[in-house]
Design a protein around this motif. Structure first.
Motif, PDB file in Angstrom:
ATOM      1  N   THR A 370       0.854  -1.183   0.000  1.00  0.00           N
ATOM      2  CA  THR A 370       0.000   0.000   0.000  1.00  0.00           C
ATOM      3  C   THR A 370       0.893   1.237   0.000  1.00  0.00           C
ATOM      4  N   VAL A 371       0.324   2.393  -0.275  1.00  0.00           N
ATOM      5  CA  VAL A 371       1.107   3.637  -0.288  1.00  0.00           C
ATOM      6  C   VAL A 371       1.764   3.861   1.074  1.00  0.00           C
ATOM      7  N   PHE A 372       1.005   3.644   2.138  1.00  0.00           N
ATOM      8  CA  PHE A 372       1.535   3.812   3.494  1.00  0.00           C
ATOM      9  C   PHE A 372       2.746   2.905   3.710  1.00  0.00           C
ATOM     10  N   ASP A 373       2.598   1.615   3.399  1.00  0.00           N
ATOM     11  CA  ASP A 373       3.682   0.653   3.615  1.00  0.00           C
ATOM     12  C   ASP A 373       4.872   0.924   2.698  1.00  0.00           C
ATOM     13  N   LEU A 374       4.598   1.390   1.478  1.00  0.00           N
ATOM     14  CA  LEU A 374       5.681   1.687   0.539  1.00  0.00           C
ATOM     15  C   LEU A 374       6.542   2.832   1.049  1.00  0.00           C
ATOM     16  N   TRP A 375       5.896   3.926   1.482  1.00  0.00           N
ATOM     17  CA  TRP A 375       6.659   5.052   2.032  1.00  0.00           C
ATOM     18  C   TRP A 375       7.444   4.628   3.265  1.00  0.00           C
ATOM     19  N   ASP A 376       6.809   3.850   4.127  1.00  0.00           N
ATOM     20  CA  ASP A 376       7.471   3.369   5.342  1.00  0.00           C
ATOM     21  C   ASP A 376       8.723   2.573   4.976  1.00  0.00           C
ATOM     22  N   TYR A 377       8.597   1.691   3.989  1.00  0.00           N
ATOM     23  CA  TYR A 377       9.733   0.864   3.570  1.00  0.00           C
ATOM     24  C   TYR A 377      10.839   1.724   2.963  1.00  0.00           C
ATOM     25  N   ILE A 378      10.476   2.652   2.088  1.00  0.00           N
ATOM     26  CA  ILE A 378      11.480   3.492   1.422  1.00  0.00           C
ATOM     27  C   ILE A 378      12.265   4.317   2.446  1.00  0.00           C
ATOM     28  N   ILE A 379      11.563   4.884   3.418  1.00  0.00           N
ATOM     29  CA  ILE A 379      12.230   5.754   4.394  1.00  0.00           C
ATOM     30  C   ILE A 379      13.052   4.949   5.382  1.00  0.00           C
ATOM     31  N   THR A 380      12.441   3.956   6.033  1.00  0.00           N
ATOM     32  CA  THR A 380      13.125   3.267   7.135  1.00  0.00           C
ATOM     33  C   THR A 380      14.112   2.211   6.668  1.00  0.00           C
ATOM     34  N   ALA A 381      13.837   1.546   5.555  1.00  0.00           N
ATOM     35  CA  ALA A 381      14.733   0.474   5.111  1.00  0.00           C
ATOM     36  C   ALA A 381      15.751   0.927   4.072  1.00  0.00           C
ATOM     37  N   LEU A 382      15.490   2.048   3.402  1.00  0.00           N
ATOM     38  CA  LEU A 382      16.401   2.493   2.343  1.00  0.00           C
ATOM     39  C   LEU A 382      17.067   3.836   2.658  1.00  0.00           C
ATOM     40  N   ILE A 383      16.263   4.898   2.787  1.00  0.00           N
ATOM     41  CA  ILE A 383      16.852   6.236   2.939  1.00  0.00           C
ATOM     42  C   ILE A 383      17.596   6.396   4.248  1.00  0.00           C
TER      43      ILE A 383
END
Length: 445
Positions: A370-383
Motif C-alpha cells: 500500500t502507499v503507506f507501507d511503501l513510504w514506510d519501507y522506502i524511508i526506514t529500510a532504504l533512505i
C-alpha cells in the motif's frame, strides 16, 4: 534577515531531541515490530544496533549540526563547499517531508482514540479490534484527524525553537515517563504477565534471521531519529559549550527506557488477555484499551494516556517539520510563519493516499505494498541507512580527524579515549554494519 536562534538550556535540547527520538518509534513501532520478529531477540539486536551503530551516527549528526550552525543542506555546504555532499542534506529534508506525510496519519489515529475515550467508545466489553478497523478505514475521519494533527504540529513549529518546540517538550515528556512507569507496574501484576516478560526478555535464538537484523537496524535508525537530518537541524541550535556526548548518551538511554517500558506495558497484557504478540501495527490500539479496562477509572486513565501518546507523537513531528522549515527559511526567521503554513499544508496533501491506504485505497498496491507501507519501507529500510552511511563516511573519513575530535569534544567532559572510540566506531563498524544489512534489503546477500 538571518538570525541565530538557539535552545534556552541544555535540558531543553535533550528533551526536544529525546521527544523527536521517542515518539511513535518507541511507543507504537517498537512493540509491534518486536512482536512480529521474535520479541527478546529483536530487542537484543535493537539494543546492540542502537549502541554500536545508531548512537555513533547520531553523534556524527550532532557534530555536523553544531559545528556548522546551519540547516541540514547548508551544513554540508559550509563543511564541504563546492561538493555534492549537500545532497545528503537534501535527501534528509525530503525524507522528513515524506516521513511526516504518513507519520501524521498514525498521529491522527492517536487523536481519534483520544476522542473515542472521551466519548465512551472505549469501554469494558467493547470489540477493540473492530473499533480499530473501523477507525482506520473511515476516509473522512482519517483525513480529518490527520489534518488536525498537522495543524497542531504547524502551530507549535511556527512559534520557533525556544518559544514553540522547547516549551512544548519541557512539560509533557516527564509526564509521559511517569505514566508509563505506572502503567507498566499495573500490566506486570496481571495474571499470566510473566509469559509476556519472558517473550520480551528471554531470547529464542531461532528468530535470529537476516530479516530480523534488518528490521532491528531500521528500528534503531527510526528510534533515534537519524538518517533524516533531524538531529543535524536540532544540533545546529546548540551552544558550543554543551557536551554532545553526554547529551547523546542521555537521549539514547531515554529512548531505550521508553521502548522497554512500552514492551513491559504491552506484552504482559498481550499474553494475559490471550492476544497474539504478532498482531502488527494495531497492537497499541487493540491491546492497551483492554489493559485499561481492567484498571479502576480505566476509561479516564486511557484518555489521559492517549493524550500523552499524542504529545509524544507530536514531539517527533515537530522535529520532522522543523528540519524542512529550517532548510526553507535558511535562518531568516521572518519567513518562519508563512513557510510553516505552506509546507505543513503540502505535507498534509501528500499524506492523503497514505491516510486512505487502510480503506478506499487498500487494494491499490505499488510493488505489492500500500502507499503507506511503501513510504514506510522506502524511508526506514532504504533512505535512513543510506543517509546514515554517508554521514558516517563524511565525518569519519572525509573530515580532518583532529578537527573532528576537537570540534566534537568541545564543551565535553567525556574522556578523550571515548571520543576516539566513537570516531573509530563511526569509521569502521558503523559503515560495515549498515552496508551488510542494506545489501540484504536489496537481496544482494
Amino acid at each position: 534577515m538571518a538570525t541565530q536562534v538557539s535552545w534556552s538550556s541544555k535540558i531543553g535540547f535533550i528533551l526536544a531531541a529525546a521527544g523527536s527520538a521517542i515518539g511513535l518509534g518507541a511507543i507504537w513501532k517498537f512493540p509491534y515490530t518486536a512482536g512480529t520478529n521474535g520479541g527478546a531477540v529483536f530487542f537484543l539486536l535493537f539494543l546492540v544496533f542502537t549502541v554500536l551503530v545508531a548512537l555513533p551516527v547520531q553523534l556524527a549528526e550532532f557534530y555536523i549540526g553544531r559545528t556548522s550552525g546551519k540547516n541540514a543542506v547548508d551544513a554540508f555546504k559550509t563543511l564541504a563547499p563546492g561538493t555534492a555532499w549537500p545532497w545528503i542534506g537534501r535527501m534528509g529534508v525530503a525524507a522528513c517531508f515524506v516521513l511526516l506525510s504518513f507519520y501524521s496519519v498514525v498521529g491522527g489515529w492517536v487523536l481519534n482514540y483520544v476522542v473515542h475515550a472521551l466519548t465512551g467508545e472505549i469501554r469494558a466489553g467493547a470489540d477493540f479490534e473492530a473499533l480499530f478497523g473501523a477507525t482506520i478505514a473511515n476516509p473522512w475521519s482519517v483525513l480529518l484527524y490527520q489534518g488536525v494533527f498537522m495543524l497542531m504540529t504547524v502551530w507549535v513549529v511556527k512559534g520557533g525553537i525556544s518559544d514553540g518546540i522547547e516549551k512544548a517538550n519541557r512539560y509533557m515528556m516527564p509526564a509521559l515517563f511517569v505514566l508509563f512507569v505506572v502503567l507498566a507496574v499495573r500490566s506486570l501484576t496481571l495474571p499470566g504477565a510473566m509469559e509476556g516478560v519472558s517473550f520480551l526478555l528471554k531470547p529464542d535464538w531461532t528468530h535470529v534471521t537476516p530479516n530480523t537484523m534488518l528490521t532491528a537496524l531500521g528500528q534503531a535508525f527510526f528510534a533515534l531519529s537519524i538518517g533524516v537530518s533531524t538531529m543535524i537541524t536540532y544540533a545546529s541550535y546548540l551552544s558550543k559549550k554543551e557536551d554532545l556526548f553526554r547529551s547523546g548518551n542521555s537521549i539514547m538511554w531515554m529512548n531505550l527506557l521508553v521502548s522497554l517500558l512500552a514492551g513491559l506495558v504491552i506484552f504482559p497484557a498481550v499474553f494475559a488477555f490471550g492476544f497474539e504478540p504478532s498482531q502488527g501495527p494495531g497492537l497499541i490500539f487493540i491491546v492497551l484499551p483492554a489493559v485499561f479496562m481492567k484498571i479502576p477509572f480505566g476509561e479516564v486513565l486511557f484518555a489521559v494516556f492517549m493524550l500523552l501518546v499524542a504529545f509524544a507523537t507530536l514531539t517527533s513531528a515537530f522535529s520532522m517539520l522543523e528540519t524542512v522549515i529550517a532548510a526553507a527559511i535558511r535562518q531568516d526567521e521572518s519567513k518562519r510563519k508563512s513557510r510553516t503554513w505552506v509546507i505543513g499544508s503540502a505535507i498534509f496533501l501528500v499524506g492523503i493516499p497514505s491516510a486512505l491506504s487502510f480503506g478506499v485505497l487498500a487494494e491499490w498496491k505499488v510493488f505489492g505494498k500500500t502507499v503507506f507501507d511503501l513510504w514506510d519501507y522506502i524511508i526506514t529500510a532504504l533512505i535512513m541507512p543510506v543517509s546514515s552511511f554517508f554521514v558516517a563516511v563524511f565525518v569519519a573519513w572525509l573530515r580532518d580527524r583532529q578537527s573532528v575530535l576537537a570540534d566534537a569534544g568541545e564543551g565535553s567532559t567525556v574522556p578523550k579515549t571515548l571520543i576516539l572510540l566513537w570516531l573509530n566506531t563511526l569509521r569502521y563498524l558503523a559503515p560495515v554494519a549498515i552496508l551488510l544489512v542494506f545489501a540484504h534489503t536489496l537481496g544482494w546477500v
